[in-house]
Design an enzyme around this catalytic site. Structure first.
Site, PDB file in Angstrom:
ATOM      1  N   GLY A 171       1.972   1.510  10.957  1.00  0.00           N
ATOM      2  CA  GLY A 171       2.927   2.613  10.890  1.00  0.00           C
ATOM      3  C   GLY A 171       3.591   2.926  12.214  1.00  0.00           C
ATOM      4  N   ASN A 186       0.865  -1.185   0.000  1.00  0.00           N
ATOM      5  CA  ASN A 186       0.000   0.000   0.000  1.00  0.00           C
ATOM      6  C   ASN A 186       0.899   1.232   0.000  1.00  0.00           C
ATOM      7  OD1 ASN A 186      -1.818   2.034   0.471  1.00  0.00           O
ATOM      8  ND2 ASN A 186      -2.370   1.373   2.546  1.00  0.00           N
ATOM      9  N   TRP A 187       0.995   1.879  -1.159  1.00  0.00           N
ATOM     10  CA  TRP A 187       1.919   3.016  -1.291  1.00  0.00           C
ATOM     11  C   TRP A 187       1.315   4.318  -0.760  1.00  0.00           C
ATOM     12  CZ3 TRP A 187       3.991   2.002  -7.007  1.00  0.00           C
ATOM     13  CH2 TRP A 187       4.721   0.809  -7.001  1.00  0.00           C
ATOM     14  N   LYS A 188       0.095   4.267  -0.303  1.00  0.00           N
ATOM     15  CA  LYS A 188      -0.583   5.437   0.300  1.00  0.00           C
ATOM     16  C   LYS A 188      -0.370   6.689  -0.558  1.00  0.00           C
ATOM     17  CE  LYS A 188      -0.102   3.297   4.799  1.00  0.00           C
ATOM     18  NZ  LYS A 188      -0.218   3.421   6.227  1.00  0.00           N
ATOM     19  N   HIS A 212      -9.717   0.881   4.619  1.00  0.00           N
ATOM     20  CA  HIS A 212      -8.476   1.037   5.393  1.00  0.00           C
ATOM     21  C   HIS A 212      -8.760   1.900   6.626  1.00  0.00           C
ATOM     22  CE1 HIS A 212      -4.386   2.136   6.462  1.00  0.00           C
ATOM     23  NE2 HIS A 212      -3.977   1.113   5.735  1.00  0.00           N
ATOM     24  N   GLU A 249      -5.914  -5.588  10.229  1.00  0.00           N
ATOM     25  CA  GLU A 249      -4.899  -4.588  10.516  1.00  0.00           C
ATOM     26  C   GLU A 249      -5.228  -3.892  11.837  1.00  0.00           C
ATOM     27  OE1 GLU A 249      -2.723  -3.216   6.788  1.00  0.00           O
ATOM     28  OE2 GLU A 249      -4.493  -1.980   6.946  1.00  0.00           O
ATOM     29  N   GLY A 291       2.579  -1.411   4.416  1.00  0.00           N
ATOM     30  CA  GLY A 291       2.644   0.019   4.115  1.00  0.00           C
ATOM     31  C   GLY A 291       4.085   0.454   3.925  1.00  0.00           C
ATOM     32  N   GLY A 292       4.694   0.947   5.005  1.00  0.00           N
ATOM     33  CA  GLY A 292       6.029   1.559   4.938  1.00  0.00           C
ATOM     34  C   GLY A 292       7.059   0.711   4.215  1.00  0.00           C
ATOM     35  N   GLU A 312      -7.213   4.232   7.897  1.00  0.00           N
ATOM     36  CA  GLU A 312      -6.991   5.676   7.687  1.00  0.00           C
ATOM     37  C   GLU A 312      -8.215   6.319   7.034  1.00  0.00           C
ATOM     38  OE1 GLU A 312      -3.269   5.319   5.604  1.00  0.00           O
ATOM     39  OE2 GLU A 312      -2.308   4.614   7.449  1.00  0.00           O
TER      40      GLU A 312
HETATM   41  C1  PEP Z   1      -1.004  -0.176   6.081  1.00  0.00           C
HETATM   42  O1  PEP Z   1      -0.964   0.991   5.757  1.00  0.00           O
HETATM   43  O2  PEP Z   1      -1.953  -0.872   5.719  1.00  0.00           O
HETATM   44  C2  PEP Z   1       0.074  -0.704   6.901  1.00  0.00           C
HETATM   45  C3  PEP Z   1      -0.039  -1.913   7.345  1.00  0.00           C
HETATM   46  O3  PEP Z   1       1.143   0.131   7.138  1.00  0.00           O
HETATM   47  P1  PEP Z   1       2.545  -0.278   7.839  1.00  0.00           P
HETATM   48  O4  PEP Z   1       3.006  -1.559   7.186  1.00  0.00           O
HETATM   49  O5  PEP Z   1       3.446   0.862   7.588  1.00  0.00           O
HETATM   50  O6  PEP Z   1       2.245  -0.498   9.284  1.00  0.00           O
END
Ligand code: PEP
Length: 263
Positions: free
Chosen positions: A179, A15-17, A103, A173, A240-241, A105
């Site tokens: 994050g 997930n490049w957000k 998600h 999640e 994500g990251g 967010e």
């Molecule tokens: C996400 O954004 O879905 C996520 C899991 O981020 P991260 O891996 O950075 O915790």
């Protein structure tokens, strides 16, 4: 009676957000393709990257003919109309096979309700997109001992417009792990995903419960993915990251391929 798919494909989703420009998304996709093409086969694992809308076309073009699929990070549930700034399911479908929905967010920053998310999941199915439905509890729900009930209800609410789940993926999640660098232990992730599979079995039957890929998301990296995907009910990860650098995303895919219990 709808037919469920016969087997689960372990899946790693990046997930490049809102973290890449079109130019850097194209470069990142090209690097991922080059690393995976040059390495040992990871054929038993499906890799998906989810760039921002404006980069879907260029990333889809860069990855065409490769083993890496493309997903979007969101969509609007209506097929068309006066929704300034929104993107319809059919627009996404021209470039992507997957779409992240619900998600945390989006739930937190854009006040997306379970009902709105359920409409999006339905809309994704209607155009042939595979939805990756995200669910997860906050730290206060976990501390109150309410996490399992909360997340199971969130999942079933997201599925409330459906009777066929054959192309669905679910990502558990925990909000406190996204994050933050704090990963749920494999035991916590397994326990929750086992409970979610049970909830699906109860409401939709064993065929779907046994064939939906359940991913874990929350600070997954190349060092911890193996201990997660080896768990009985965990079929991959939403990242994500660590998906923003080609070498770390590819290492996650490669380590998952070596460790998955589904191979
Ligand atoms: C996400 O954004 O879905 C996520 C899991 O981020 P991260 O891996 O950075 O915790």
């Amino acid at each position: 009676m709808p037919t469920a798919p016969l087997s689960i494909m372990p899946t790693i989703v990046g997930n490049w957000k809102m973290s890449v420009t079109p130019a850097s998304a194209e470069a990142l996709a090209g690097e991922i393709r080059a690393i995976l093409d040059a390495g040992d086969s990871v054929g038993c694992v499906r890799a998906v990257v989810c760039p921002p809308y404006v980069s879907l076309e260029t990333v889809a073009r860069t990855l065409a003919g490769s083993d890496v699929a493309v997903g979007a990070q969101n969509l609007h549930p209506e097929p068309e109309g006066a929704f300034t700034g929104e993107i319809s399911p059919q627009m996404v479908r021209e470039f992507a096979d997957f779409v992240i929905i619900g998600h945390s967010e989006r739930r937190a920053h854009f006040s997306e309700s379970d009902d709105f998310i359920a409409r999006k999941v339905r809309a994704a199915f209607d155009v042939g997109l595979k939805p990756i439905l995200c669910v997860g509890e906050s730290i206060s729900e976990r501390r109150a001992g309410d996490a399992e009930r909360f997340v199971s209800e969130q999942l079933l609410a997201g599925l409330s417009n459906l009777d066929d789940l054959s192309e669905l993926l679910v990502a558990y999640e925990p909000v406190w792990a996204i994050g933050t660098g704090e990963t749920a232990t494999p035991e916590i992730a397994q326990e929750m995903i086992g409970a979610l599979r049970f909830a699906v079995r109860d409401s939709f039957g064993g065929d779907f419960a046994d064939t939906i890929p359940f991913l874990y998301g929350g600070s997954v990296n190349a060092g911890n993915v193996a201990e997660l995907v080896i768990q009985d009910d965990i079929d991959g990860a939403l990242v994500g990251g660590a998906s923003l650098a080609a070498h770390s995303f590819c290492a996650i895919v490669q380590n998952a391929a070596k460790s998955t219990h589904r191979a």
